[in-house]
Design a protein around this motif. Structure first.
Motif, PDB file in Angstrom:
ATOM      1  N   GLU A 143       0.798  -1.228   0.043  1.00  0.00           N
ATOM      2  CA  GLU A 143      -0.104   0.067   0.116  1.00  0.00           C
ATOM      3  C   GLU A 143       0.805   1.289   0.031  1.00  0.00           C
ATOM      4  O   GLU A 143       0.257   2.422  -0.497  1.00  0.00           O
ATOM      5  N   VAL A 173      -8.495  -0.173  -5.720  1.00  0.00           N
ATOM      6  CA  VAL A 173      -7.041  -0.455  -5.343  1.00  0.00           C
ATOM      7  C   VAL A 173      -6.746  -1.718  -4.757  1.00  0.00           C
ATOM      8  O   VAL A 173      -7.703  -2.038  -3.803  1.00  0.00           O
ATOM      9  N   ILE A 187       1.332   2.813  -3.326  1.00  0.00           N
ATOM     10  CA  ILE A 187       0.197   3.507  -4.051  1.00  0.00           C
ATOM     11  C   ILE A 187       0.108   4.800  -3.450  1.00  0.00           C
ATOM     12  O   ILE A 187      -0.179   6.124  -4.005  1.00  0.00           O
TER      13      ILE A 187
END
Length: 372
Positions: free
Chosen positions: A11, A34, A14
């Motif tokens: 994560e 996502v 991102i």
């Protein structure tokens, strides 16, 4: 509603690099999903208004957990008809493209943030990661690269259409965010315990093997000046190792470990020299940020770094593990304030093409081509 899917192994990738592109699609009315391995920063992703899918990715391509991750991706793609899938990071990108192939989901774009195979890379990297990319290229509609070496390699992969290999100016930097006034510099230096004449060398990077912090620590043994201090911003698995190494070399008081920080613009403002000693890079965001802040850069002469740092213009490039050259480059900057300022000004000129506004324009052309 049309849907877009971003995939990355972790994560943090991102959150750190792709929020502007998520907002780009949201402004156009798309529902953004996502798929990543969620961790401590998932609240930031929630705040971005995306639909989250927790996937059991592991960074190692050998991990059996990635079999489950593939199954999860297939389920996500079958439940949602995506207008575009954009994959990132080696394992996430490979599994994402395989899942898209199996579920007949397309188009699929892949951004290479620095191939794990490169000139001088270990043989096993070429055996594993090169073959992963060679296979996955058959399932890829477009490949986006960020440096010259990766662009040349991508053109040789078996992508369907060679015209769909692109090179963009990284992930984009908010240039004005990093250029602070003297008041910010003074206050931040005060918090760091720095005096007016002290030289602050900053590195912003995960404390992992690839970032090669040890080269800078070894250079500090040669520099040996009382008013020169190094600050490492970041955390990672090598933190204890690096702290122990600094202590064994009696550099505890010269090398400061700041941990994970959110005040990078302020730290850059307080610094005089930026260093990055990596073994491998794609196109390092931290160097772009340092250039935006008007700081001279000393970096290893590897792919990505040399796309940004022009030797003798906005900084110096040094060979990997060449401690003497590193110390020599840093000493030149320590002893010449005018050179530091001149190189900082040149860096600000070079980095203009890497602004987030410019990169969004480049990506808009790519996205529009595939979504249309």
């Amino acid at each position: 509603m049309n849907k877009i899917l971003f995939i990355a192994t972790v994560e943090n990738h991102i959150v750190s690099f792709h929020i502007p592109f998520i907002k780009y699609f949201q402004k156009k009315g798309y529902e953004v999903h996502v798929a990543t391995k969620l961790g401590q920063r998932h609240e930031e992703l929630k705040g971005a208004g995306v639909i989250l899918h927790n996937v059991n990715f592991e960074r190692s391509p050998y991990s059996l957990s990635n079999i489950k991750a593939l199954t999860q991706l297939k389920t996500i793609m079958r439940k949602n008809k995506f207008s575009l899938v954009h994959v990132h990071t080696p394992v996430g990108a490979f599994l994402g493209r395989l899942a898209a192939k199996i579920t007949n989901t397309k188009p699929v774009l892949y951004t290479a943030h620095g191939f794990h195979f490169y000139k001088g890379a270990p043989f096993k990297n070429w055996m594993i990661y090169y073959n992963m990319e060679k296979i996955a290229a058959y399932w890829t509609d477009g490949i986006i690269t960020m440096n010259d070496e990766d662009y040349e390699i991508a053109q040789k992969l078996h992508i369907k259409n060679k015209e769909n290999v692109f090179k963009v100016h990284g992930v984009g930097v908010e240039l004005d965010k990093y250029y602070k006034d003297e008041t910010v510099r003074f206050e931040t230096r005060k918090k760091l315990g720095l005096n007016k004449d002290d030289i602050c060398i900053l590195t912003v990077a995960e404390l992992i093997k690839n970032k090669n912090h040890k080269q800078l620590i070894d250079a500090m043994k040669i520099i040996n000046k009382n008013n020169v201090f190094v600050f490492f911003a970041g955390n990672g698995e090598y933190e204890k190792v690096l702290k122990k190494y600094a202590s064994e070399n009696n550099l505890d008081y010269k090398i400061k470990f700041l941990g994970y920080r959110k005040d990078i613009p302020e730290l850059l403002s307080a610094s005089d020299i930026f260093c990055l000693m990596s073994y491998r890079e794609g196109l390092p965001r931290c160097i772009m940020e340092a250039m935006a802040a008007g700081k001279p850069v000393v970096a290893t002469n590897v792919r990505g770094n040399r796309d940004l740092v022009k030797n003798g213009i906005n900084g110096f490039l040094v060979p990997v593990n060449d401690v003497n050259s590193t110390a020599e480059a840093i000493n030149k900057l320590i002893s010449d304030e005018n050179l530091r300022k001149k190189m900082g000004v040149e860096g600000r000129k070079i980095i203009q093409d890497y602004s987030i506004e410019n990169v969004l324009k480049e990506m808009d052309k790519i996205y529009t081509k595939f979504i249309d």
